[in-house]
Design an enzyme around this catalytic site. Structure first.
Site, short mmCIF file in Angstrom:
data_model
loop_
_atom_site.label_atom_id
_atom_site.label_comp_id
_atom_site.label_asym_id
_atom_site.label_seq_id
_atom_site.Cartn_x
_atom_site.Cartn_y
_atom_site.Cartn_z
N LYS A 1 72.56 89.46 96.95
CA LYS A 1 72.90 90.48 95.94
C LYS A 1 72.65 91.89 96.50
O LYS A 1 73.50 92.77 96.37
CB LYS A 1 72.09 90.30 94.66
CG LYS A 1 72.35 89.00 93.93
CD LYS A 1 71.70 88.98 92.55
CE LYS A 1 70.20 89.09 92.56
NZ LYS A 1 69.50 87.96 93.20
N ARG B 1 68.24 88.66 83.71
CA ARG B 1 67.78 87.43 84.33
C ARG B 1 67.45 86.37 83.28
O ARG B 1 67.05 85.26 83.63
CB ARG B 1 66.52 87.70 85.14
CG ARG B 1 66.73 87.78 86.67
CD ARG B 1 65.40 88.13 87.26
NE ARG B 1 65.18 87.83 88.63
CZ ARG B 1 65.30 88.74 89.60
NH1 ARG B 1 65.79 89.92 89.35
NH2 ARG B 1 64.95 88.43 90.83
N ARG C 1 63.46 87.54 105.76
CA ARG C 1 64.00 88.81 105.28
C ARG C 1 63.10 90.02 105.56
O ARG C 1 61.90 89.96 105.35
CB ARG C 1 64.23 88.69 103.77
CG ARG C 1 64.85 89.91 103.14
CD ARG C 1 65.48 89.58 101.83
NE ARG C 1 64.51 89.45 100.75
CZ ARG C 1 64.84 89.44 99.47
NH1 ARG C 1 66.12 89.50 99.12
NH2 ARG C 1 63.93 89.32 98.55
N ARG D 1 58.63 91.72 102.05
CA ARG D 1 58.10 91.75 100.68
C ARG D 1 56.98 90.73 100.52
O ARG D 1 57.06 89.63 101.04
CB ARG D 1 59.23 91.44 99.69
CG ARG D 1 60.01 92.67 99.32
CD ARG D 1 61.23 92.34 98.52
NE ARG D 1 61.01 91.42 97.40
CZ ARG D 1 61.96 91.13 96.52
NH1 ARG D 1 63.15 91.67 96.63
NH2 ARG D 1 61.71 90.30 95.54
N ARG E 1 60.18 81.31 92.63
CA ARG E 1 61.27 82.21 92.20
C ARG E 1 62.58 81.42 92.06
O ARG E 1 63.37 81.69 91.15
CB ARG E 1 61.43 83.35 93.21
CG ARG E 1 60.32 84.39 93.08
CD ARG E 1 60.19 85.26 94.31
NE ARG E 1 61.34 86.09 94.57
CZ ARG E 1 61.66 86.56 95.77
NH1 ARG E 1 60.93 86.28 96.82
NH2 ARG E 1 62.71 87.32 95.91
P1 AMP Z 1 64.04 91.03 92.92
O1 AMP Z 1 63.81 92.21 93.79
O2 AMP Z 1 65.30 91.15 92.11
O3 AMP Z 1 63.98 89.72 93.68
O4 AMP Z 1 62.83 91.00 91.87
C1 AMP Z 1 61.49 90.87 92.28
C2 AMP Z 1 60.63 90.49 91.11
O5 AMP Z 1 60.68 91.51 90.10
C3 AMP Z 1 61.03 89.22 90.39
O6 AMP Z 1 60.52 88.05 91.02
C4 AMP Z 1 60.40 89.44 89.01
O7 AMP Z 1 58.99 89.25 89.05
C5 AMP Z 1 60.65 90.93 88.79
N1 AMP Z 1 61.98 91.15 88.15
C6 AMP Z 1 63.06 91.77 88.70
N2 AMP Z 1 64.09 91.79 87.84
C7 AMP Z 1 63.65 91.18 86.71
C8 AMP Z 1 64.25 90.88 85.46
N3 AMP Z 1 65.54 91.19 85.19
N4 AMP Z 1 63.49 90.24 84.53
C9 AMP Z 1 62.21 89.93 84.77
N5 AMP Z 1 61.59 90.16 85.94
C10 AMP Z 1 62.30 90.78 86.91
#
Ligand code: AMP
Length: 213
Positions: free
Chosen positions: A13, A88, A127, A160, A171
């Protein structure tokens, strides 16, 4: 045009978002980046989010929805935005639809990027991300030209905290249970476009742009 990018962690993404916002002139709104920005600045929201992010759990809907709605109310989103990592959950999608419809707006398309599970694990564990522009790289599949340095902005690359094996698995479980149902949600609205994410980056971009044309 307002677009949602749907896909599991590691589906690409972030990579596709960088290309897509450039091509379509959209604002890039990545909920994970917004949380990480808060975390870096030590805000109250960042502290709340960290407890969930460290475990690979979702941050509660009310907190997340407010953060994203505040962001898309900013002027740079007025001519279209790309949502990356949000919604999400079904309640997040419903809250988004409701807030936009109150302003006579709506999401136009949801692009789902599909990648097999074993590929996702491989991608996430290799990554590296740019601290400056958030562009992702992969140690083996897409290394930067210069080690530790972003090809696009010269920023420092980092791994990360939540890209470790245990958290990655959680996740992915969370994605299957809470996020995958959104595919049917947007299919039901006639807005879903499906793209094969298990091919080279440029091929995915091409397929995505053709689907959105
Ligand atoms: P990402 O960078 O999109 O992989 O997000 C990293 C982390 O941020 C996720 O594992 C969640 O803990 C939190 N997070 C990001 N987007 C959301 C969302 N839409 N709803 C809830 N938690 C989120």
């Amino acid at each position: 045009m307002n677009i949602i990018l749907l896909g599991a962690p590691g589906a690409g993404k972030g990579t596709q978002a960088v290309a897509l916002v450039k091509e379509k002139g959209l604002a890039h709104v990545a909920s994970g980046d917004l949380f990480r920005d808060n975390l870096g600045r030590g805000t109250e929201l960042g502290k709340i989010a960290k407890t969930y992010m460290d475990k690979g759990e979702l941050v509660p809907d009310d907190v997340t929805v407010k953060m994203v709605l505040d962001r898309i109310a900013k002027p740079d989103c007025a001519n279209g935005f790309l949502l990356d990592g949000f919604p999400r959950t079904i309640p997040q999608a419903e809250a988004l639809d409701k807030a936009l419809s109150e302003e006579g707006k709506s999401m136009d398309k949801a692009v789902s990027v599909a990648v097999p599970n074993e590929q996702l694990i491989k991608r996430l564990s290799g990554r590296w991300i740019c601290r400056g522009c958030q562009a992702p790289f992969h140690m083996v599949d897409a290394p930067p030209k210069e080690a530790g340095k972003c090809d696009h902005c010269g920023g420092e690359l980092y791994q990360r905290d939540d890209d470790n094996k245990v958290t990655v698995q959680n996740r992915l479980n969370v994605y299957m249970k809470q996020t995958a149902p959104l595919i049917d949600y947007y299919k039901g609205q006639g807005k879903l476009l499906e793209v094969n994410g298990n091919q080279p980056v440029d091929a995915v971009s091409k397929e995505m742009l053709a689907a959105l044309a």
